[in-house]
Design a protein around this motif. Structure first.
Motif, PDB file in Angstrom:
ATOM      1  N   ASN A   1       5.093  -3.200  13.371  1.00 51.81           N
ATOM      2  CA  ASN A   1       4.614  -1.864  13.063  1.00 51.81           C
ATOM      3  C   ASN A   1       4.343  -1.158  14.395  1.00 51.81           C
TER       4      ASN A   1
ATOM      5  N   ARG B   1       1.818   7.425   9.799  1.00 53.52           N
ATOM      6  CA  ARG B   1       2.573   8.162   8.776  1.00 53.52           C
ATOM      7  C   ARG B   1       2.148   7.561   7.448  1.00 53.52           C
ATOM      8  N   ALA B   2       1.326   8.305   6.739  1.00 52.91           N
ATOM      9  CA  ALA B   2       0.587   7.748   5.606  1.00 52.91           C
ATOM     10  C   ALA B   2       1.469   7.490   4.389  1.00 52.91           C
TER      11      ALA B   2
ATOM     12  N   TYR C   1      10.469   4.572   1.231  1.00 51.21           N
ATOM     13  CA  TYR C   1      10.951   3.240   1.536  1.00 51.21           C
ATOM     14  C   TYR C   1      12.186   3.001   0.680  1.00 51.21           C
TER      15      TYR C   1
ATOM     16  N   GLU D   1      -4.754  10.688   6.875  1.00 53.01           N
ATOM     17  CA  GLU D   1      -4.188  10.883   5.537  1.00 53.01           C
ATOM     18  C   GLU D   1      -4.249   9.589   4.720  1.00 53.01           C
ATOM     19  N   MET D   2      -4.379   9.743   3.405  1.00 55.24           N
ATOM     20  CA  MET D   2      -4.315   8.583   2.508  1.00 55.24           C
ATOM     21  C   MET D   2      -2.870   8.187   2.275  1.00 55.24           C
ATOM     22  N   ASN D   3      -2.655   6.895   2.010  1.00 57.62           N
ATOM     23  CA  ASN D   3      -1.308   6.452   1.648  1.00 57.62           C
ATOM     24  C   ASN D   3      -1.068   6.669   0.149  1.00 57.62           C
ATOM     25  N   ALA D   4       0.151   6.372  -0.296  1.00 58.97           N
ATOM     26  CA  ALA D   4       0.543   6.690  -1.675  1.00 58.97           C
ATOM     27  C   ALA D   4      -0.341   5.968  -2.688  1.00 58.97           C
TER      28      ALA D   4
ATOM     29  N   LYS E   1      -3.702   7.715  -2.864  1.00 58.58           N
ATOM     30  CA  LYS E   1      -3.598   9.000  -3.569  1.00 58.58           C
ATOM     31  C   LYS E   1      -3.531   8.768  -5.087  1.00 58.58           C
TER      32      LYS E   1
ATOM     33  N   ASP F   1       8.964   2.872  -3.805  1.00 60.81           N
ATOM     34  CA  ASP F   1       9.752   3.643  -2.842  1.00 60.81           C
ATOM     35  C   ASP F   1       8.851   4.344  -1.812  1.00 60.81           C
ATOM     36  N   ARG F   2       7.571   3.956  -1.783  1.00 58.98           N
ATOM     37  CA  ARG F   2       6.653   4.561  -0.810  1.00 58.98           C
ATOM     38  C   ARG F   2       6.108   3.490   0.135  1.00 58.98           C
ATOM     39  N   TYR F   3       5.936   3.866   1.405  1.00 59.60           N
ATOM     40  CA  TYR F   3       5.409   2.930   2.401  1.00 59.60           C
ATOM     41  C   TYR F   3       4.628   3.740   3.427  1.00 59.60           C
ATOM     42  N   TYR F   4       4.237   3.111   4.514  1.00 59.38           N
ATOM     43  CA  TYR F   4       3.461   3.783   5.548  1.00 59.38           C
ATOM     44  C   TYR F   4       3.837   3.181   6.894  1.00 59.38           C
ATOM     45  N   GLN F   5       3.512   3.893   7.955  1.00 63.50           N
ATOM     46  CA  GLN F   5       3.796   3.384   9.300  1.00 63.50           C
ATOM     47  C   GLN F   5       2.574   3.559  10.179  1.00 63.50           C
ATOM     48  N   GLY F   6       2.285   2.546  10.972  1.00 58.68           N
ATOM     49  CA  GLY F   6       1.086   2.554  11.806  1.00 58.68           C
ATOM     50  C   GLY F   6      -0.016   1.768  11.119  1.00 58.68           C
ATOM     51  N   ARG F   7      -1.029   1.437  11.873  1.00 58.46           N
ATOM     52  CA  ARG F   7      -2.169   0.703  11.317  1.00 58.46           C
ATOM     53  C   ARG F   7      -3.399   1.578  11.424  1.00 58.46           C
ATOM     54  N   ARG F   8      -3.710   2.228  10.331  1.00 63.13           N
ATOM     55  CA  ARG F   8      -4.836   3.168  10.309  1.00 63.13           C
ATOM     56  C   ARG F   8      -6.159   2.390  10.339  1.00 63.13           C
TER      57      ARG F   8
ATOM     58  N   PRO G   1       8.378  -5.143   1.643  1.00 60.70           N
ATOM     59  CA  PRO G   1       6.943  -5.224   1.360  1.00 60.70           C
ATOM     60  C   PRO G   1       6.717  -5.547  -0.112  1.00 60.70           C
TER      61      PRO G   1
END
Lengths: 254, 570
Positions: A235, A241-242, A246, B184-187, B190, B350-357, B414
């Motif tokens: 990562n 990017r929330a 995918y 921001e919140m992830n999917a 939300k 089909d939703r994901y995230y990038q980075g470690r919040r 994932p």
């Protein structure tokens, strides 16, 4: 030998082997992130992140050993059947046997270590009963059969035909003797049946030796440089990017 | 011991963590020559973050959870789930700093410059008058000597300087602050937010308010989302003493920072009825030293500061300074947690995230806000939740029956989404939850603390409600396979007091010297030139994370101290 193909990756892995290369590629990776973001990373961020790239854990150098050469080779054989080489390296190439040896030497208490080596000893005994040779002298397909049987029993697969140990004694030498006397052509099939019927309570269910091994193999593989940068993706640092799409060809973060 | 020269400063600050750093900054910026005594060793900003960004394959044991088998000197610290190989050097050595437990109490401590400001959870929530008026209204503890209006400008002052990102909600029970843009919140989050807010009007699912930057502050850069804050942050993206307050104090030229200096007690002049200085031990030479000052700020952590007060025994204060009240050492509190629910979120594959919040979601308190339900719940006060949604990682493979190529392929994607939420609950002040000096000394001759603290009926009743509500909300939101968890085990470790690292009280503020140790400006009733501004001063515990309140109280007290010096009252 034919290697099954895994789907192609969208993101090229960061190729690096040595510690020095590692430092350089991570610097490059961060520079690339900064570039891609069009300078959204401030100079302080980049400087700070780069500063971190020269660091290494002070204790990482120590290498202890708890397993004999044969035990470690058994771990390597079993591990490579759990996570084999595909278009990416398998468990052995990723250094999983060294990792497990180190964890046995430094991380687990003596009783856990004894449980683990006892599990390895049972694997050898079962190979002996089923194939007439210890694991390391069995053929690769025989080794795989044994791993599959261990896995079925560890996950209580109905195909393992497990019955309560209290009601039915464990099948031992008498059955395997019959197996060995079979004709060559039917030997493999009957060995599989035999392997399923030869079981020990210590090899069944969530607390089984094989579940412990499988978990260690997964940890050793996916936290290795190979597992984290070739099989999966690291990562990347830089931005949050929330909620991103995918889809096909993407990969999970390590 | 003979002192060739009497060492004097305008101010001595004991401790360099969240509160001590703020005291140092405020006092030096107002012109006071200030000495900071820190019992631990130096950790330099950037250079001291020795594990920062080290990848897992270069960490000892791949950064697996550490155990007392490898680190017997940190057996207490390891009880929590915040210690790992990457940050354990910022936790204390338990052999050097032992304590007694009359009941399970886990005392998690930092022992280095910066203290626990390097390790904190960075969640930042203002208290409201619901909190400051709680004791008066329901009769538990004594009344706070201050109200929200007294501290509100100081919250703003602190927030602007440390940098807090968050969402404004306009809730009376959780006042808004000076916020940078929220993360921001992830999917998955939300999804849960939509479901909960639709089914439960008056309940909010918001992003955590956190002292992690989303915009530049001075030379501190916005977060780069490496997700490993507790290893230290070279970009200064989260608030720590190293990134924020100590550099500001240093810039004034008025700061002397003295690591490896363990405070023993306060020096009290019986004639002047005044503390004149601090007695401390050089932990390397074991030499006892004295330093004198006009004002002293005790910021040695809740129990650290109280230990100093208890050990400051004089002819007129045989039980320590503050010990003539019935409050010194009493009313220890911590937030109770490790209870809640988790569930699977269907779909969204089909939703994901990038980075470690380095942040999660927050559900502000919705219980006992004064409405008609307040009498029916069977407990006083309230709780909030912290939580997050994420997709399963490779570790789920250990519980999967696949092996070989099939297993590798499965883990390249994932896993399904899951949501996890845990309660953080208010703890009532109770006199029987207390600390005393034990007969046993540490290696420097300072009596060890003996800690006696257990949860009471109100905490247990609250937990029961919080666990049920967590499950109800997740089910209402559309989660599946919802299960609850409660890690508390009576008389054992699991969710014992201390573990939340929000210990508060034992030298509370109040309106009466007989029932409190400090006045409304954090001044010791027994010597008004001594200020205690860390968690020890807390009169109640609220249900929100306390650090920002220590910072605001410290800045406010420093302002008062300097004004009082100007008026020649100190």
């Amino acid at each position: 030998m034919h290697l099954p193909k895994v789907r192609p990756r969208k993101f090229p892995p960061i190729q690096s082997r040595s510690a020095m290369n590692d430092l350089i590629t991570r610097r490059e990776a961060i520079a690339r992130v900064a570039y891609l973001l069009g300078g959204a990373l401030s100079a302080t961020t980049v400087a700070g992140v780069l500063a971190g790239c020269d660091r290494r854990a002070p204790e990482a150098a120590a290498k202890a050993s708890a397993l004999t050469a044969d035990q470690k080779e058994m771990v390597a054989v079993l591990a490579d059947h759990i996570l084999p080489e595909t278009d990416t390296p398998g468990a052995r190439t990723a250094g999983v046997p060294d990792f497990i040896d180190l964890m046995m030497a430094e991380y687990y208490p003596p009783e856990e270590r004894a449980r683990f080596t006892a599990g390895l000893a049972r694997v050898d005994q079962r190979a002996q009963r089923a194939f007439g040779v210890p694991l390391l002298r069995a053929k690769p397909e025989q080794q795989l059969q044994l791993v599959q049987a261990l896995n079925r029993q560890a996950f209580n697969d109905p195909a393992a035909q497990l019955t309560s140990p209290a009601e039915e004694p464990i099948l031992r030498e008498t059955e395997t003797e019959t197996g060995r006397s079979d004709a060559e052509g039917t030997q493999a099939a009957s060995a599989a049946v035999m392997l399923d019927r030869d079981w020990d309570p210590e090899d069944v269910g969530g607390q089984s030796f094989f579940r412990t091994l499988k978990e260690l193999v997964l940890v050793g593989y996916y936290t290795s440089e190979v597992g984290a940068t070739q099989e999966l993706r690291m990562n990347p640092m830089g931005t949050w990017r929330a909620d991103i799409p995918y889809g096909q060809g993407a990969q999970a973060w390590a | 011991m003979i002192f060739l020269q009497r060492e004097e400063f305008d101010a001595v600050v004991v401790g360099s963590g969240v509160s001590g750093g703020w005291a140092a900054k405020e006092l030096t910026e107002k012109g006071l020559r200030t000495l900071v005594l820190e019992r631990g060793g130096e950790v330099e900003h950037q250079k001291g973050y020795v594990t920062e960004h080290v990848p897992p394959w270069d960490m000892p044991h791949r950064n697996r959870r550490i155990t007392p088998l490898q680190y017997p000197d940190q057996a207490v610290q390891i009880r929590g789930n915040t210690v790992d190989a990457g940050n354990r050097h910022f936790y204390q050595n338990d052999k050097l700093h032992p304590y007694k437990e009359s009941a399970p109490f886990t005392w998690v401590q930092g022992a280095q410059v910066g203290g626990r400001s390097l390790l904190w959870g960075r969640q930042v929530y203002r208290w409201s008058d619901l909190d400051f008026e709680a004791n008066l209204k329901d009769g538990h503890g004594v009344d706070w000597p201050i109200r929200y209006a007294d501290i509100a400008p100081w919250y703003s002052y602190v927030e602007q300087r440390i940098g807090v990102s968050g969402e404004r909600l306009g809730l009376p029970q959780l006042p808004d602050g000076e916020f940078q843009p929220p993360m921001e919140m992830n999917a998955g989050e939300k999804f849960v937010k939509r479901g909960v807010e639709r089914r439960f009007p008056g309940r909010n699912v918001t992003i955590g308010r956190t002292a992690v930057l989303t915009q530049q502050v001075g030379d501190r850069a916005p977060c780069h989302y490496c997700g490993e804050c507790s290893r230290g942050c070279s970009t200064g993206s989260y608030f720590s003493s190293q990134s924020s307050t100590l550099p500001a104090a240093r810039k004034t030229g008025k700061l002397t920072l003295r690591p490896n200096s363990l405070t023993h007690s306060l020096i009290y002049d019986e004639q002047r009825k005044r503390v004149t200085g601090v007695r401390y031990v050089d932990v390397e030479s074991a030499e006892v030293r004295e330093v004198f000052a006009r004002v002293v700020f005790l910021c040695a952590s809740t129990l650290g500061s109280t230990r100093v007060l208890l050990n400051s025994r004089t002819a007129s204060h045989p039980d320590g300074l503050g010990g003539n009240s019935d409050a010194l050492g009493h009313n220890l509190m911590d937030h109770h947690f490790r209870i809640g629910a988790r569930g699977d979120i269907p779909g969204l594959l089909d939703r994901y995230y990038q980075g470690r919040r380095p942040n999660g979601i927050y559900i502000p308190r919705f219980r006992n806000l004064g409405g008609p339900e307040s009498d029916r719940l069977g407990f006083s006060r309230g709780y909030g939740y912290q939580g997050s949604a994420s997709r399963g990682g490779w570790s789920r493979g250990a519980a999967r029956p696949e092996i070989g190529t099939e297993l590798k392929q499965l883990l390249q994607d994932p896993g399904p989404w899951g949501f996890n939420m845990g309660q953080w609950g208010e703890c009532l002040p109770r006199s029987e939850n207390r600390v005393v000096l034990s007969q046993e000394m540490d290696r420097w001759g300072i009596p060890q603390l003996d800690i006696q603290c257990t949860w009471g009926p109100n905490e247990f009743a609250m937990r029961k409600d919080a666990m049920a509500q967590a499950a109800e909300m997740l089910e209402a939101a559309g989660c599946t396979n919802v299960t609850t968890f409660d890690e508390h085990k009576e008389g054992e470790y699991g969710a014992e007091p201390g573990l939340c690292i929000h210990e508060m009280g034992t030298a509370r503020m109040g309106r009466d010297p007989k029932t409190s140790v400090l006045n409304g400006n954090n001044q010791l009733w027994d010597s008004p030139n001594v200020f205690v501004t860390d968690g020890a001063c807390m009169t109640s515990s609220s249900c929100v994370n306390p650090s920002i309140t220590y910072m605001a109280l410290t800045a406010r007290a420093a302002d008062h101290a300097v004004k009082e010096i100007g008026r020649r009252n100190l």
